[in-house]
Motif scaffolding. Structure first.
Motif, PDB file in Angstrom:
ATOM      1  N   ILE A  38      -3.315   5.633   0.583  1.00 55.60           N
ATOM      2  CA  ILE A  38      -3.471   5.271  -0.828  1.00 55.60           C
ATOM      3  C   ILE A  38      -2.184   4.704  -1.428  1.00 55.60           C
ATOM      4  N   CYS A  42      -2.236   1.082  -3.196  1.00 53.75           N
ATOM      5  CA  CYS A  42      -1.972   0.938  -4.637  1.00 53.75           C
ATOM      6  C   CYS A  42      -0.753   0.062  -4.885  1.00 53.75           C
ATOM      7  N   GLY A  73      -0.922  10.624 -13.450  1.00 50.53           N
ATOM      8  CA  GLY A  73      -1.506  10.791 -12.123  1.00 50.53           C
ATOM      9  C   GLY A  73      -1.024  12.050 -11.427  1.00 50.53           C
ATOM     10  N   ARG A  77      -3.245  15.797 -10.221  1.00 47.03           N
ATOM     11  CA  ARG A  77      -3.300  16.436  -8.903  1.00 47.03           C
ATOM     12  C   ARG A  77      -3.164  17.961  -8.984  1.00 47.03           C
ATOM     13  N   LEU A  86      -7.633  12.696  -5.010  1.00 48.39           N
ATOM     14  CA  LEU A  86      -7.730  11.260  -4.750  1.00 48.39           C
ATOM     15  C   LEU A  86      -7.450  10.447  -6.013  1.00 48.39           C
ATOM     16  N   LEU A  87      -8.064  10.847  -7.134  1.00 53.47           N
ATOM     17  CA  LEU A  87      -7.876  10.113  -8.386  1.00 53.47           C
ATOM     18  C   LEU A  87      -6.422  10.179  -8.845  1.00 53.47           C
ATOM     19  N   THR A  89      -3.821  10.655  -7.067  1.00 53.58           N
ATOM     20  CA  THR A  89      -2.971   9.876  -6.164  1.00 53.58           C
ATOM     21  C   THR A  89      -3.064   8.393  -6.479  1.00 53.58           C
ATOM     22  N   VAL A  90      -4.267   7.907  -6.746  1.00 52.80           N
ATOM     23  CA  VAL A  90      -4.442   6.492  -7.092  1.00 52.80           C
ATOM     24  C   VAL A  90      -3.697   6.147  -8.385  1.00 52.80           C
ATOM     25  N   VAL A  91      -3.858   6.981  -9.417  1.00 57.53           N
ATOM     26  CA  VAL A  91      -3.217   6.711 -10.708  1.00 57.53           C
ATOM     27  C   VAL A  91      -1.693   6.765 -10.588  1.00 57.53           C
ATOM     28  N   SER A  94      -0.241   3.922  -8.561  1.00 59.47           N
ATOM     29  CA  SER A  94      -0.290   2.649  -9.300  1.00 59.47           C
ATOM     30  C   SER A  94       0.915   2.535 -10.228  1.00 59.47           C
ATOM     31  N   THR A 331      -0.618  -0.760   4.629  1.00 55.35           N
ATOM     32  CA  THR A 331      -1.608   0.320   4.632  1.00 55.35           C
ATOM     33  C   THR A 331      -2.127   0.596   6.035  1.00 55.35           C
TER      34      THR A 331
END
Length: 399
Positions: A38, A42, A73, A77, A86-87, A89-91, A94, A331
């Motif tokens: 991720i 990102c 973000g 966590r 997961l969310l 980590t993405v935020v 980014s 990635t």
């Protein structure tokens, strides 16, 4: 310096806790392979929009927005669920992506006469943040009785950084807005020789670095080390990076030193990958030291990016192109290693692939610093000195 402390803490802390997170949250092999991928994904996607964001709001406010996103973000966590992991980590990643791309331009804007020195300070503190987070995340999670809280605790550092940076962003807002110039397309820079080489090298070093940052603790745990010691080995690698960044940047600044610095770092990473494959787990200190020295190549390529082009806009465009493409392809490193481990049932095949990647990095380092290429400094006699210089990026020049 505060921003540098944040830029790897959110990644290294997670790497040290992946084993515990999987045990507590119970996610499967696909999620285990996806999580380390991720950050680079990102970095590629969010990083691609950074050049646009900087043009709209300025580099200072773009960094402030990124720090707020990172904080949000990391806080997400704290919730002990796979979805929030997961969310969050993405935020958070980014937010890191925007900082990654913006920092070379920020340094170019505010420290044009001290680009190498300030890049060194920034990357050294980045390595220091990675070192601390890798070393203390497991003990911290044990103290908090939750790996999720151990991850979220790093939001405190990002909050402090955001509060410290707000006055800088506000001061930039009060300055007169400069007249807009001609936009520099990041993607046209890939048609230049220098842009193509910088992007290719950034890509290969991202594959190499994030494969180790993501999986080194688990490689050592599967080899018999306890999680805390495995996290310390990743921390050791980052400590070495702190020290070697200073030396490598000093070497690169000397006549003829740029190629030497790139080859020293790339060669050390190659030896570290071979040592990780060939040596027993009990000798993990040796590959950790070699790989840590090899991580120093990141500072070198950042200096080259910061000094590329003749304006801040061109440096931002080069940073956007190199980091977006580099992290997107990068990635494949953490994801591919995780997938290869699942398919092969061990780490031998993934580590053989890593050795091949390290060899490719050494070849690209040689090409990037070749005498007579764009960006090579020459003395009065026309001889290549290897010193880092500011190089215009001519969009129309074919690769």
């Amino acid at each position: 310096m505060l921003i540098g402390l944040n830029l790897r803490a959110g990644i290294s802390s997670a790497s040290a806790l992946y084993h515990d997170l999987q045990q507590v949250l119970g996610y499967g092999a696909l999620t285990a392979a996806l999580l380390p991928s991720i950050p680079t994904l990102c970095f590629a996607i969010a990083g691609a929009g950074t050049s646009w964001l900087v043009r709209r709001v300025g580099v200072e406010k773009a960094i402030a927005i990124a720090l707020a996103t990172l904080t949000a973000g990391l806080a997400l966590r704290a919730v002990p669920s796979v979805g929030m992991l997961l969310l969050g980590t993405v935020v958070s990643m980014s937010g890191l992506a925007v900082c990654n791309v913006s920092m070379p331009a920020f340094i170019r804007e505010h420290y044009a006469s001290k680009t190498a020195a300030m890049t060194g300070v920034y990357t050294i503190t980045m390595s220091f943040g990675a070192t601390i987070s890798a070393a203390v995340s497991v003990p911290l999670a044990m103290q908090l009785d939750s790996p999720s809280l151990g991850l979220a605790a790093w939001a405190v550092l990002s909050v402090v950084t955001l509060l410290a940076f707000i006055p800088i962003a506000l001061a930039a807002h009060r300055r007169p807005t400069p007249a807009p110039g001609t936009a520099t397309s990041p993607w046209k820079l890939l048609k230049t020789r220098q842009g193509l080489l910088i992007t290719a090298f950034f890509t290969i070093q991202a594959i190499a670095a994030y494969s180790i940052i993501s999986w080194l603790p688990l490689i050592l745990i599967d080899g018999g080390l306890d999680p805390a010691t495995a996290g310390l080995m990743l921390g050791l690698a980052q400590v070495v990076t702190v020290v070697t960044n200073i030396g490598l940047l000093a070497v690169a600044a000397r006549p003829g030193g740029l190629r030497v610095a790139f080859m020293l770092a790339s060669g050390s990473y190659l030896l570290g990958a071979i040592a990780l494959l060939a040596l027993p787990t009990q000798a993990a200190v040796a590959p950790a030291l070699l790989l840590g020295f090899g991580f120093g190549v990141f500072a070198l390529v950042l200096v080259v990016i910061s000094k590329s082009g003749s304006t801040t806009a061109e440096a931002t465009a080069m940073s956007t192109a190199a980091q977006s493409v580099g992290y997107l392809v990068g990635t494949l490193g953490p994801f591919g290693m995780g997938l290869a481990r699942s398919l092969s049932g061990g780490w031998t095949v993934p580590l053989i692939l890593l050795v091949a990647v390290a060899a490719a990095q050494a070849v690209l380092a040689w090409l990037l610093t070749a005498p007579g290429r764009d960006g090579a400094s020459r003395d009065r006699g026309g001889r290549n000195t290897g010193a880092i210089t500011i190089v215009p990026l001519q969009e129309g020049k074919p690769a």
